[in-house]
Write an enzyme that holds these catalytic residues in place. Structure first.
Site, short mmCIF file in Angstrom:
data_model
loop_
_atom_site.label_atom_id
_atom_site.label_comp_id
_atom_site.label_asym_id
_atom_site.label_seq_id
_atom_site.Cartn_x
_atom_site.Cartn_y
_atom_site.Cartn_z
N ASP A 96 -3.39 26.87 -18.06
CA ASP A 96 -3.46 27.51 -16.75
C ASP A 96 -2.43 28.63 -16.70
OD1 ASP A 96 -4.55 27.65 -14.10
OD2 ASP A 96 -2.64 26.92 -13.37
N HIS A 103 0.53 36.41 -5.84
CA HIS A 103 0.89 34.98 -5.77
C HIS A 103 2.31 34.75 -6.29
CE1 HIS A 103 0.45 30.65 -5.84
NE2 HIS A 103 0.70 30.61 -7.14
N GLU A 172 -5.21 25.39 -5.37
CA GLU A 172 -5.06 26.71 -5.98
C GLU A 172 -6.44 27.25 -6.30
OE1 GLU A 172 -0.56 26.64 -7.87
OE2 GLU A 172 -2.27 26.66 -9.24
N GLU A 174 -8.87 29.36 -8.20
CA GLU A 174 -8.78 29.96 -9.52
C GLU A 174 -10.17 30.21 -10.11
OE1 GLU A 174 -5.97 28.36 -12.22
OE2 GLU A 174 -4.61 27.62 -10.66
N ASP A 206 -6.96 24.06 -9.14
CA ASP A 206 -5.83 23.44 -9.84
C ASP A 206 -4.94 22.79 -8.79
OD1 ASP A 206 -4.30 22.84 -12.15
OD2 ASP A 206 -2.92 24.45 -11.66
N ARG A 210 3.26 20.09 -4.38
CA ARG A 210 4.37 21.04 -4.34
C ARG A 210 5.73 20.35 -4.28
NH1 ARG A 210 2.01 25.47 -6.37
NH2 ARG A 210 0.22 26.14 -5.12
N GLN A 213 6.39 19.08 -7.77
CA GLN A 213 6.64 20.26 -8.59
C GLN A 213 8.05 20.80 -8.38
OE1 GLN A 213 3.73 23.33 -8.02
NE2 GLN A 213 4.66 24.74 -9.47
N LYS A 226 0.80 18.72 -11.55
CA LYS A 226 -0.47 19.38 -11.86
C LYS A 226 -1.43 18.47 -12.64
CE LYS A 226 0.76 23.75 -10.73
NZ LYS A 226 -0.02 24.70 -9.92
N THR A 230 -7.68 18.42 -12.03
CA THR A 230 -8.11 19.81 -11.93
C THR A 230 -9.62 19.79 -11.78
OG1 THR A 230 -6.30 20.59 -13.34
CG2 THR A 230 -8.19 22.06 -13.07
N GLU A 331 1.35 29.38 0.32
CA GLU A 331 1.46 30.78 0.76
C GLU A 331 0.97 30.94 2.19
OE1 GLU A 331 0.16 33.70 -2.56
OE2 GLU A 331 -0.80 31.78 -3.02
#
Length: 397
Positions: A96, A103, A172, A174, A206, A210, A213, A226, A230, A331
């Site tokens: 990834d 971003h 996410e 993607e 994905d 947070r 992470q 992660k 996925t 975001e």
């Protein structure tokens, strides 16, 4: 408008989709004694991916003709909503990337206030990480809320953590690229080989925890945040389907090393939508991605790492310059400080159990108009079991 075909896997084996119609390719190939029967006979696209570019092109041309044969469609076709679509291929390896400048800068401002938004190396190479191929799942598979260590406790500044289900479960948006070619260990794959190495395009979510992470990513990057899931869309659109979508990438700010230079335009005019519980909260644009997929492939192999059929690499979160195009909740909500509104007047900072996330996309079609690239969806279910938490000295006494 000409609607391109896509390839996938159903309960009947290898299949193709055009619009809302799905054709059982293995059964058609046997019925016609097609020379492509061997690569279409299996339960997934694995044999087709390994067959190489000339076979991909020949199969695609044959399948387009099969869709134009009303008798074949009547006998071997199904409406899309009656099809049990599955993971289209066996995922061999998964990488990834982190290729959206918007971003990367958004996360830098949120997570590292007062510091430069971009890390010093970002404009020199496509940053990425190796994911877990075994937890790439088909669209529609429930996503279990992950557990792990999160920042917390009275000594959080000194590295103390709490343990439990993620409280900041995120998405996410993607785009993924499915590898069909192979290379020898020790040999790099140049940008010019992209079309021979990559079979097609899928949509990817994905999922990201947070809070987990935030605690684990120093110094080696994300792992548990992660690797739990996925999600992958069910239908793979061949690169040829995106010929009309090809555009120039954004202007480069820094000179690139020769292995990243390309004389092809692999920016893609793909428009995406992110919906939470039926409410569209974001519309990212892939054409704004700084690093293109041919550069991503060149970078992940420049050290001699080999590729093989079934490898998957994803773009990283697709985010546009304006807030309505941000491709993740961290975001959109400023790390939970400004929740977004969804249906029935509710708001979300991060995902709650029961929430369904759907990512859709369109691209320019040959001859004009736009066509759908399908969707990738997943619903959050609670953490699988109660989890113990670390006890303080006071609780032990």
């Amino acid at each position: 408008m000409s609607v391109p075909i896509a390839f996938g896997s159903t309960g009947h084996g290898v299949a193709a989709r055009r619009g809302d119609t799905v054709l059982d390719l293995g059964r058609v190939a046997r019925h016609l004694s097609s020379p492509h029967e061997a690569v279409l006979a299996g339960p997934t696209l694995d044999a087709l991916l390994a067959a190489g570019r000339p076979t991909w092109d020949a199969v695609r041309e044959s399948v387009e003709a099969w869709f134009d044969d009303a008798e074949l469609v009547e006998r071997f076709g199904h409406p899309i909503d009656e099809v049990d679509a599955r993971l289209p291929f066996t995922v061999a390896d998964y990488v990834d990337f982190f290729s959206s400048r918007e971003h990367a800068e958004n996360l830098g401002r949120i997570l590292r206030p007062g510091q430069p938004a971009l890390q010093p190396n970002w404009l020199s190479l496509p940053v990425g990480y190796h994911g877990r191929a075994g937890t790439v799942v088909a669209s529609g598979t429930p996503v279990v809320r992950p557990s792990g260590q999160r920042p917390g406790g009275p000594l959080a500044a000194a590295g103390e953590s709490s343990f439990g289900p993620s409280r900041k479960l995120d998405v996410e948006v993607e785009v993924g690229f499915v590898v069909g070619g192979s290379s020898a260990l020790g040999s790099a794959v140049p940008t010019s080989a992209f079309e021979d190495a990559v079979f097609g395009v899928v949509l990817v979510n994905d999922w990201s925890a947070r809070d987990i992470q935030a605690f684990e990513y120093v110094p080696l990057g994300p792992m548990l945040a992660k690797s739990f899931a996925t999600s992958l869309s069910a239908w793979v659109y061949p690169l040829a389907a995106l010929e009309a979508a090809r555009v120039a990438p954004p202007a480069r700010e820094r000179p690139m090393h020769p292995y990243l230079q390309s004389d092809q335009e692999w920016g893609l005019d793909i428009e995406l939508e992110l919906a939470v519980n039926g409410t569209v909260v974001s519309r990212p644009r892939f054409r704004e991605m700084y690093w293109t997929p041919d550069q991503q492939l060149a970078h992940l192999t420049v050290n001699g790492a080999s590729i093989r059929p079934g490898d998957l690499f994803a773009s990283g979160t697709v985010s546009s310059a304006s807030p309505e195009g941000y491709g993740s909740l961290i975001e959109l909500t400023r790390n939970g400080e400004q929740p977004v509104k969804i249906s029935s007047g509710e708001t979300r900072a991060f995902l709650l159990d029961g929430d369904e996330v759907v990512i859709t996309a369109t691209a320019p079609a040959p001859g004009g108009g736009r066509f759908s690239l399908g969707d990738v969806r997943g619903r959050i279910v609670p953490a699988s079991a109660p989890h113990p938490t670390l006890q303080s000295k006071e609780e032990h006494s």
